[in-house]
Design an enzyme around this catalytic site. Structure first.
Site, mmCIF file in Angstrom:
data_model
loop_
_atom_site.group_PDB
_atom_site.id
_atom_site.type_symbol
_atom_site.label_atom_id
_atom_site.label_comp_id
_atom_site.label_asym_id
_atom_site.label_seq_id
_atom_site.Cartn_x
_atom_site.Cartn_y
_atom_site.Cartn_z
ATOM 1 N N TYR A 1 110.328 -24.348 33.808
ATOM 2 C CA TYR A 1 110.993 -23.163 33.252
ATOM 3 C C TYR A 1 109.981 -22.276 32.538
ATOM 4 O O TYR A 1 109.967 -21.047 32.727
ATOM 5 C CB TYR A 1 112.085 -23.612 32.278
ATOM 6 C CG TYR A 1 112.728 -22.498 31.490
ATOM 7 C CD1 TYR A 1 113.687 -21.681 32.068
ATOM 8 C CD2 TYR A 1 112.394 -22.281 30.154
ATOM 9 C CE1 TYR A 1 114.292 -20.660 31.340
ATOM 10 C CE2 TYR A 1 112.989 -21.268 29.424
ATOM 11 C CZ TYR A 1 113.939 -20.459 30.020
ATOM 12 O OH TYR A 1 114.534 -19.453 29.297
ATOM 13 N N LYS B 1 108.865 -18.203 33.097
ATOM 14 C CA LYS B 1 108.972 -17.203 32.039
ATOM 15 C C LYS B 1 107.604 -16.618 31.691
ATOM 16 O O LYS B 1 107.502 -15.448 31.299
ATOM 17 C CB LYS B 1 109.622 -17.816 30.792
ATOM 18 C CG LYS B 1 111.116 -18.017 30.927
ATOM 19 C CD LYS B 1 111.836 -16.691 31.129
ATOM 20 C CE LYS B 1 113.339 -16.842 31.134
ATOM 21 N NZ LYS B 1 114.048 -15.545 31.264
#
Length: 253
Positions: free
Chosen positions: A159, A163
């Site tokens: 994740y 980002k």
């Protein structure tokens, strides 16, 4: 256009059922009714309808259009529909996905899902949005990033990597659009109590969508290129970025 006290006349949200984005929409609508466009996944139609009804109670007009992050061939059509009724003052890139990290780094399909939704789609859409805003000569893009992109952590590096890519792209877009009258704000909220984090243990300094919305509205009003929520996270991450690797990897977060 955004008026002298920072109130936009129009708001476009990619990820129109996002708790943070909807809280931001309500924050703006409390100041003045506005034209709102919500781009949502077809399977979230019921959520979008409920959100639309609440926003219409403020006197705002709301349009809902279908949007699939993983179908890039449809992205230009989505953007064209959003701008069909006139200029857009504030555009929020507020969609994302967060899967179990162990599954994400061992399952290629899960890894691609995270990369497609959190990085690839925001980049292609960012290019299309920038094209529209450059032509209209004004506007503000708000991109939802995360402190997870600051440094790889064992518990959420898949994740975080997605980002990190989003963050660099939109941070760079601030430079590319600097002379066009268009501004970009990259938002890095700490853990926020939303649908995305439901079931996860809240981190220290956890925020509500309303707290993040307040920070977003203030950052857009002041033309800030980056904003941390809460503000103390800037200093926390400064320390963590400079910890020696041998120490950092022992931290259990």
């Amino acid at each position: 256009m955004i008026d002298a006290v920072g109130n936009p006349q129009s708001l476009f949200i990619l990820g129109g059922t996002s708790d943070i984005a909807l809280a931001t929409a309500h924050r703006y609508a409390e100041q003045r009714p506005l034209r709102i466009v919500l781009a949502v996944r077809p399977e979230e139609a019921d959520l979008a309808e409920a959100a639309s009804e609440r926003l219409q109670q403020t006197g705002s007009t709301v349009t809902v259009i279908p949007f699939e992050a993983r179908k890039p061939e449809t992205h230009r059509e989505v953007i064209d529909k959003a701008f069909a009724d006139g200029d857009i003052d504030v555009t929020m890139v507020a969609f994302g996905v967060q899967l179990d990290n162990e599954k994400s780094w061992t399952d290629p399909d899960a890894a691609q899902l995270v990369a497609d939704v959190n990085y690839t789609a925001p980049v292609t859409l960012g290019v299309l949005i920038a094209e529209k805003l450059r032509k209209q000569g004004h506007g503000h893009i708000v991109a939802m990033s995360s402190p997870a992109g600051e440094r790889a952590r064992r518990t959420n590096f898949v994740y975080g990597s997605s980002k990190a890519g989003l963050d660099v792209f939109y941070s760079g877009l601030t430079y590319a659009l600097a002379d066009s009258g268009v501004k970009v704000t990259v938002v890095r909220p700490n853990f926020v109590k939303t649908k995305l984090t439901e079931g996860l243990k809240p981190a220290p300094m956890a925020q509500t969508p309303e707290q993040v919305a307040e920070a977003i509205v203030g950052a857009v009003n002041k033309g800030k290129e980056q904003v941390w929520v809460p503000g103390q996270m800037r200093w926390v991450m400064t320390v963590l970025r400079h910890l020696p690797r041998v120490i950092f990897r022992r931290l259990s977060f």
